[in-house]
Design an enzyme around this catalytic site. Structure first.
Site, PDB file in Angstrom:
ATOM      1  N   HIS A 116      12.394 -35.750 -16.098  1.00 17.55           N
ATOM      2  CA  HIS A 116      11.685 -36.002 -15.078  1.00 17.55           C
ATOM      3  C   HIS A 116      10.222 -36.000 -14.721  1.00 17.55           C
ATOM      4  O   HIS A 116      10.049 -36.314 -13.295  1.00 17.55           O
ATOM      5  CB  HIS A 116      13.103 -35.588 -13.421  1.00 17.55           C
ATOM      6  CG  HIS A 116      13.719 -36.139 -13.728  1.00 17.55           C
ATOM      7  ND1 HIS A 116      14.819 -37.917 -13.958  1.00 17.55           N
ATOM      8  CD2 HIS A 116      15.079 -35.478 -14.839  1.00 17.55           C
ATOM      9  CE1 HIS A 116      15.869 -38.021 -14.707  1.00 17.55           C
ATOM     10  NE2 HIS A 116      16.302 -36.562 -14.636  1.00 17.55           N
ATOM     11  N   GLU A 137       4.235 -13.135 -15.016  1.00 14.78           N
ATOM     12  CA  GLU A 137       4.258 -12.008 -14.482  1.00 14.78           C
ATOM     13  C   GLU A 137       2.654 -10.738 -15.369  1.00 14.78           C
ATOM     14  O   GLU A 137       1.896 -10.198 -14.622  1.00 14.78           O
ATOM     15  CB  GLU A 137       5.192 -11.221 -14.076  1.00 14.78           C
ATOM     16  CG  GLU A 137       5.539 -11.593 -12.744  1.00 14.78           C
ATOM     17  CD  GLU A 137       6.650 -10.319 -12.327  1.00 14.78           C
ATOM     18  OE1 GLU A 137       7.800 -10.680 -13.037  1.00 14.78           O
ATOM     19  OE2 GLU A 137       7.026  -9.566 -11.035  1.00 14.78           O
ATOM     20  N   LYS A 145       4.179  -3.954  -6.524  1.00 18.00           N
ATOM     21  CA  LYS A 145       6.011  -3.355  -6.544  1.00 18.00           C
ATOM     22  C   LYS A 145       6.437  -3.422  -5.461  1.00 18.00           C
ATOM     23  O   LYS A 145       7.972  -4.332  -5.537  1.00 18.00           O
ATOM     24  CB  LYS A 145       6.297  -1.816  -6.932  1.00 18.00           C
ATOM     25  CG  LYS A 145       7.391  -1.761  -7.506  1.00 18.00           C
ATOM     26  CD  LYS A 145       8.408  -2.366  -8.685  1.00 18.00           C
ATOM     27  CE  LYS A 145       9.727  -2.094  -9.306  1.00 18.00           C
ATOM     28  NZ  LYS A 145       9.925  -3.484 -10.009  1.00 18.00           N
ATOM     29  N   ARG A 179       3.091   0.596  -7.152  1.00 23.74           N
ATOM     30  CA  ARG A 179       3.683  -0.531  -5.811  1.00 23.74           C
ATOM     31  C   ARG A 179       2.247  -0.831  -5.132  1.00 23.74           C
ATOM     32  O   ARG A 179       2.223  -2.091  -4.559  1.00 23.74           O
ATOM     33  CB  ARG A 179       3.485   0.318  -4.066  1.00 23.74           C
ATOM     34  CG  ARG A 179       5.171   0.827  -4.947  1.00 23.74           C
ATOM     35  CD  ARG A 179       5.551   1.658  -3.518  1.00 23.74           C
ATOM     36  NE  ARG A 179       7.190   2.146  -4.046  1.00 23.74           N
ATOM     37  CZ  ARG A 179       8.215   1.563  -2.687  1.00 23.74           C
ATOM     38  NH1 ARG A 179       7.515   1.152  -1.857  1.00 23.74           N
ATOM     39  NH2 ARG A 179       9.356   1.234  -3.196  1.00 23.74           N
ATOM     40  N   LYS A 199       9.056 -13.780 -15.653  1.00 18.60           N
ATOM     41  CA  LYS A 199       8.146 -12.524 -16.016  1.00 18.60           C
ATOM     42  C   LYS A 199       7.260 -12.246 -16.787  1.00 18.60           C
ATOM     43  O   LYS A 199       6.078 -12.125 -17.156  1.00 18.60           O
ATOM     44  CB  LYS A 199       9.605 -12.083 -17.571  1.00 18.60           C
ATOM     45  CG  LYS A 199      10.189 -10.846 -16.723  1.00 18.60           C
ATOM     46  CD  LYS A 199      10.595  -9.502 -16.277  1.00 18.60           C
ATOM     47  CE  LYS A 199      10.535 -10.271 -14.680  1.00 18.60           C
ATOM     48  NZ  LYS A 199      10.833 -10.311 -13.586  1.00 18.60           N
ATOM     49  N   ASN A 248      -1.011   0.896   6.419  1.00 17.69           N
ATOM     50  CA  ASN A 248       0.169  -0.569   5.640  1.00 17.69           C
ATOM     51  C   ASN A 248       1.112  -1.561   5.915  1.00 17.69           C
ATOM     52  O   ASN A 248       1.474  -1.289   7.452  1.00 17.69           O
ATOM     53  CB  ASN A 248       1.102   0.526   5.065  1.00 17.69           C
ATOM     54  CG  ASN A 248       2.029  -0.572   3.929  1.00 17.69           C
ATOM     55  OD1 ASN A 248       2.002  -1.885   3.544  1.00 17.69           O
ATOM     56  ND2 ASN A 248       3.642   0.325   3.628  1.00 17.69           N
ATOM     57  N   GLY A 249       0.360  -2.350   5.862  1.00 17.04           N
ATOM     58  CA  GLY A 249       0.793  -4.234   6.608  1.00 17.04           C
ATOM     59  C   GLY A 249      -0.318  -5.126   7.172  1.00 17.04           C
ATOM     60  O   GLY A 249      -1.816  -4.288   6.631  1.00 17.04           O
ATOM     61  N   GLU A 258      13.628 -16.829 -14.218  1.00 16.56           N
ATOM     62  CA  GLU A 258      13.725 -15.164 -13.917  1.00 16.56           C
ATOM     63  C   GLU A 258      12.517 -15.257 -15.765  1.00 16.56           C
ATOM     64  O   GLU A 258      11.654 -14.794 -15.576  1.00 16.56           O
ATOM     65  CB  GLU A 258      15.230 -14.938 -14.713  1.00 16.56           C
ATOM     66  CG  GLU A 258      14.385 -13.400 -14.342  1.00 16.56           C
ATOM     67  CD  GLU A 258      13.674 -12.501 -13.264  1.00 16.56           C
ATOM     68  OE1 GLU A 258      13.089 -12.807 -12.776  1.00 16.56           O
ATOM     69  OE2 GLU A 258      13.189 -11.318 -14.215  1.00 16.56           O
ATOM     70  N   TRP A 267      -3.629  -2.989  -1.552  1.00 17.06           N
ATOM     71  CA  TRP A 267      -3.113  -3.711  -2.445  1.00 17.06           C
ATOM     72  C   TRP A 267      -3.473  -4.379  -1.679  1.00 17.06           C
ATOM     73  O   TRP A 267      -3.658  -4.801  -0.168  1.00 17.06           O
ATOM     74  CB  TRP A 267      -1.632  -3.739  -2.414  1.00 17.06           C
ATOM     75  CG  TRP A 267      -0.915  -5.595  -3.348  1.00 17.06           C
ATOM     76  CD1 TRP A 267      -0.952  -5.554  -4.736  1.00 17.06           C
ATOM     77  CD2 TRP A 267      -1.179  -6.643  -2.864  1.00 17.06           C
ATOM     78  NE1 TRP A 267      -0.917  -6.937  -4.477  1.00 17.06           N
ATOM     79  CE2 TRP A 267      -0.721  -7.406  -3.338  1.00 17.06           C
ATOM     80  CE3 TRP A 267      -0.755  -7.040  -0.962  1.00 17.06           C
ATOM     81  CZ2 TRP A 267      -0.224  -8.515  -3.269  1.00 17.06           C
ATOM     82  CZ3 TRP A 267      -0.340  -8.068  -1.201  1.00 17.06           C
ATOM     83  CH2 TRP A 267      -0.310  -9.669  -1.940  1.00 17.06           C
ATOM     84  N   CYS A 303       1.054  -0.980  -0.098  1.00 20.87           N
ATOM     85  CA  CYS A 303      -0.555   0.170   0.197  1.00 20.87           C
ATOM     86  C   CYS A 303       1.005   1.066   0.013  1.00 20.87           C
ATOM     87  O   CYS A 303       2.038   0.786   1.165  1.00 20.87           O
ATOM     88  CB  CYS A 303      -0.747   0.267   1.502  1.00 20.87           C
ATOM     89  SG  CYS A 303      -1.951  -1.848   1.278  1.00 20.87           S
TER      90      CYS A 303
HETATM   91  C1  F6R Z   1       9.356 -10.025 -10.416  1.00 16.54           C
HETATM   92  C2  F6R Z   1       9.769  -9.382  -8.900  1.00 16.54           C
HETATM   93  C3  F6R Z   1       9.730  -9.486  -7.806  1.00 16.54           C
HETATM   94  C4  F6R Z   1      10.850  -8.877  -6.665  1.00 16.54           C
HETATM   95  C5  F6R Z   1      10.244  -9.706  -5.556  1.00 16.54           C
HETATM   96  C6  F6R Z   1      11.345  -8.861  -4.416  1.00 16.54           C
HETATM   97  O1  F6R Z   1       9.819  -9.613 -11.622  1.00 16.54           O
HETATM   98  O2  F6R Z   1       9.452  -7.679  -8.992  1.00 16.54           O
HETATM   99  O3  F6R Z   1       9.732 -10.833  -7.725  1.00 16.54           O
HETATM  100  O4  F6R Z   1      11.787  -9.207  -7.406  1.00 16.54           O
HETATM  101  O5  F6R Z   1       9.499  -9.307  -4.646  1.00 16.54           O
HETATM  102  O6  F6R Z   1      11.541  -7.504  -4.450  1.00 16.54           O
HETATM  103  P1  F6R Z   1      12.486  -6.819  -3.595  1.00 16.54           P
HETATM  104  O7  F6R Z   1      13.588  -6.966  -4.716  1.00 16.54           O
HETATM  105  O8  F6R Z   1      12.192  -5.309  -3.346  1.00 16.54           O
HETATM  106  O9  F6R Z   1      13.506  -7.311  -2.634  1.00 16.54           O
END
Ligand code: F6R
Length: 601
Positions: free
Chosen positions: A497, A481, A596, A27, A478, A99-100, A474, A75, A2
């Site tokens: 496997h 997401e 984010k 975020r 991506k 937030n939390g 990764e 969020w 949030c």
């Molecule tokens: C994926 C992504 C997330 C962050 C994860 C950790 O694209 O961005 O998987 O990598 O939430 O976030 P940070 O790096 O801010 O600790």
């Protein structure tokens, strides 16, 4: 998660709060709301489900100049996404944003309901509001009320309250981000869950410690207060110059695309920052073992780092997801080093793992992008990735720079081990990587065509071996997401496997090929081809066999990049995901259900 913004002063609070929330919207973006004090001294609250633009429309008729306000982008954790559950939540004469997660919300709610308090929403946040109401009946000093209510809740939380009669804003936190500051002339006061929202208004940013109450009132310095109501000096101060103002999309359609394109320049610039990094406090002894802890993309950067550090320094490295590590009773001792990787520096699980390591007396080194973040402040040593603000929710440039920084970390460790380290070589290797990424970017049309051909398939299996395995994970993350499709990352040798049962003509294997283990990788691809899977290969070694087996091909010579080769291949994955998502028509910068900065556990 949030986003919180609060303002008090001569500027119009409505615009300050909305603009601040806009800066933080990436975020969390389920719903948004504001509370303002109007000229008659009444609190008015407006909330709206969905993006901030919906709230902007809702409040477009508010023409007054408001001198105090708080706002929130949500969020959702407790309670569905709807107007009632949106923040602010209010009681008599005050309004609160949160937030939390209040971990003991159910038991407190039960207690309050028994005492006759009524709840309007399904949120945990409203529990704090009703607690404030209850405590206010016997305690008139609002600071004490907030402290008492805050002492009753458990978990990592930040709460900001707007008090109507006092015309003040109160803010307090426990292991959640909180920043505040005032304009130079003392006419405007600001608070936020992220200094990023405040950077255009203040030069000096204050970061209060846990359980310190910040009180913003007109014409007074911000007060920092201890639970016994004495003045507190438990806050840190940072100059705003630490924050970057690079936060526009420029000519790019999305932040994500802009951030992908920024990579060559960031890699080239990295050497400029190294001098500064080399002067920062660093370890004095070689750790016996290294435990890397991170989440999501940062965790995959940790897997990349493990390969690099183990192969160069021969120090054993473990890599754990922070959410698992903290409950796994990790075996570490004082001669070990814990390395935390985090773009935001605020991720709740990573922060909790850091606290655990510190309790165990293990030194903490963090690889971070945000210099004023909580993890930055709590670590013994920091290495900055210098990627600039990453706004696209799906991480791209931060991953590349986290990996590159881990290579630099391996160089530093080798220096400690008495090896003569050649930074010139490191810089040359980075420059080659930057050039290679430029080449990939210049071939975007080829990637677009591939994306067009495969975007409607049912399944996407990314594979790689050894140092390319983390980028297979990764690549799949991506794509999931931002395109909302079924994608998985595997080590090439693992498909047979179990997962190979999923392969048919509707599934594509996106195979990263490097010259080492080429023949074994080719056999793995052959196994998929035999099951009618579609094959997309990325990498060099253009043998006849490889050409024949590939339905789609992106030849790329990465041999001269050594350890850095996966970072070039990964840019292909970033662009492929981006263009597949474009075909799917998703919200690329703000994918559904995501935020984010994940500040809840
Ligand atoms: C994926 C992504 C997330 C962050 C994860 C950790 O694209 O961005 O998987 O990598 O939430 O976030 P940070 O790096 O801010 O600790």
């Amino acid at each position: 998660m949030c986003g919180i913004v609060g303002h008090l002063g001569t500027f119009n609070s409505l615009s300050v709060v909305l603009d601040g929330l806009e800066a933080l919207e990436y975020r969390g973006y389920d719903s948004a709301g504001v509370s303002l004090i109007d000229r008659d001294g009444k609190i008015i609250t407006a909330k709206k489900e969905g993006r901030l633009t919906n709230l902007r429309k809702e409040v477009s008729n508010l023409k007054e100049i408001y001198f105090a306000g708080i706002g929130h982008t949500r969020w959702a954790t407790h309670g569905n996404v709807n107007k009632v559950n949106s923040h602010p939540h209010f009681g008599d004469g005050f309004s609160v944003v949160h937030n939390g997660i209040i971990e003991n919300a159910s038991e407190l709610k039960e207690e309050l309901i028994k005492e006759g308090y009524q709840f309007l929403s399904d949120t945990d946040s409203e529990v704090f509001v009703r607690l404030v109401e209850k405590i206010s009946k016997t305690e008139k000093e609002f600071s004490k009320v907030i402290f008492t209510a805050f002492s009753r809740i458990r978990g990592n939380n930040c709460l900001v309250a707007l008090n109507r009669d006092e015309r003040k804003i109160y803010a307090i936190k426990n292991n959640a981000p909180l920043a505040c500051g005032q304009s130079d002339d003392g006419t405007n006061y600001f608070v936020s869950s992220d200094p990023y929202a405040l950077q255009k208004y203040i030069d000096t940013i204050y970061f209060p410690e846990n359980n310190v109450l910040c009180v913003l009132s007109m014409d007074q310095e911000i007060a920092f207060v201890e639970p016994d109501l004495s003045d507190s000096n438990k806050f840190k101060t940072e100059k705003n110059s630490l924050l970057s103002s690079e936060n526009t999309k420029g000519d790019f359609e999305h932040y994500m695309l802009k951030e992908i394109w920024e990579q060559p320049n960031l890699i080239d610039q990295f050497k400029i920052h190294l001098e500064n990094e080399a002067n920062q406090k660093f370890l004095t002894t070689v750790p016996k073992r290294i435990a890397i802890v991170a989440c999501g993309t940062a965790y995959y950067a940790g897997l990349f780092a493990k390969n690099v550090i183990e192969s160069r320094c021969r120090i054993p490295v473990s890599v754990d997801m922070a959410s698992e590590f903290r409950y796994a009773n990790p075996v570490l001792d004082k001669n070990d080093l814990a390395v935390f990787i985090s773009q935001s520096g605020e991720t709740a699980d990573t922060l909790a793992a850091l606290h655990l390591c510190k309790e165990m007396g293990v030194k903490a080194l963090s690889i971070l992008n945000v210099a004023h973040s909580t993890i930055y402040r709590e670590s013994d040593f920091n290495l900055m990735i210098n990627a600039g603000p990453e706004i696209g929710v799906a991480s791209t440039k931060a991953f590349t720079m986290q990996c590159l920084t881990s290579v630099y970390l391996s160089e530093r460790l080798m220096t400690l081990m008495g090896e003569s380290v050649d930074l010139v070589k490191f810089n040359k290797q980075s420059s080659r990587l930057a050039k290679k990424i430029e080449e990939i970017l210049s071939r975007t049309d080829e990637i677009k065509k591939i994306a067009e051909s495969i975007h409607s398939l049912n399944g996407f299996f990314f594979t790689g071996r050894n140092k390319s395995f983390p980028i297979a994970l990764e690549g799949a993350l991506k794509l999931k997401e931002i395109a909302y499709v079924h994608a998985e990352g595997y080590a090439s040798g693992e498909l047979k496997h179990g997962p190979i049962a999923m392969i048919d003509e509707g599934v594509v294997n996106i195979a990263y090929i490097e010259n080492n283990l080429f023949e074994k990788t080719l056999s793995n691809i052959q196994e998929i081809k035999t099951r009618k899977g579609i094959i997309l290969t990325i990498g060099k070694t253009d043998t006849e066999e490889l050409k024949n087996i590939s339905d789609y091909r992106f030849p790329l010579d990465v041999d001269d990049l050594d350890d850095l080769s996966p970072l070039a291949l990964n840019v292909f994955g970033q662009l492929l995901s981006y263009y597949i998502a474009k075909h799917k028509g998703t919200d690329i910068d703000k994918p559904r259900n995501l935020a984010k900065s994940v500040t809840v556990e």
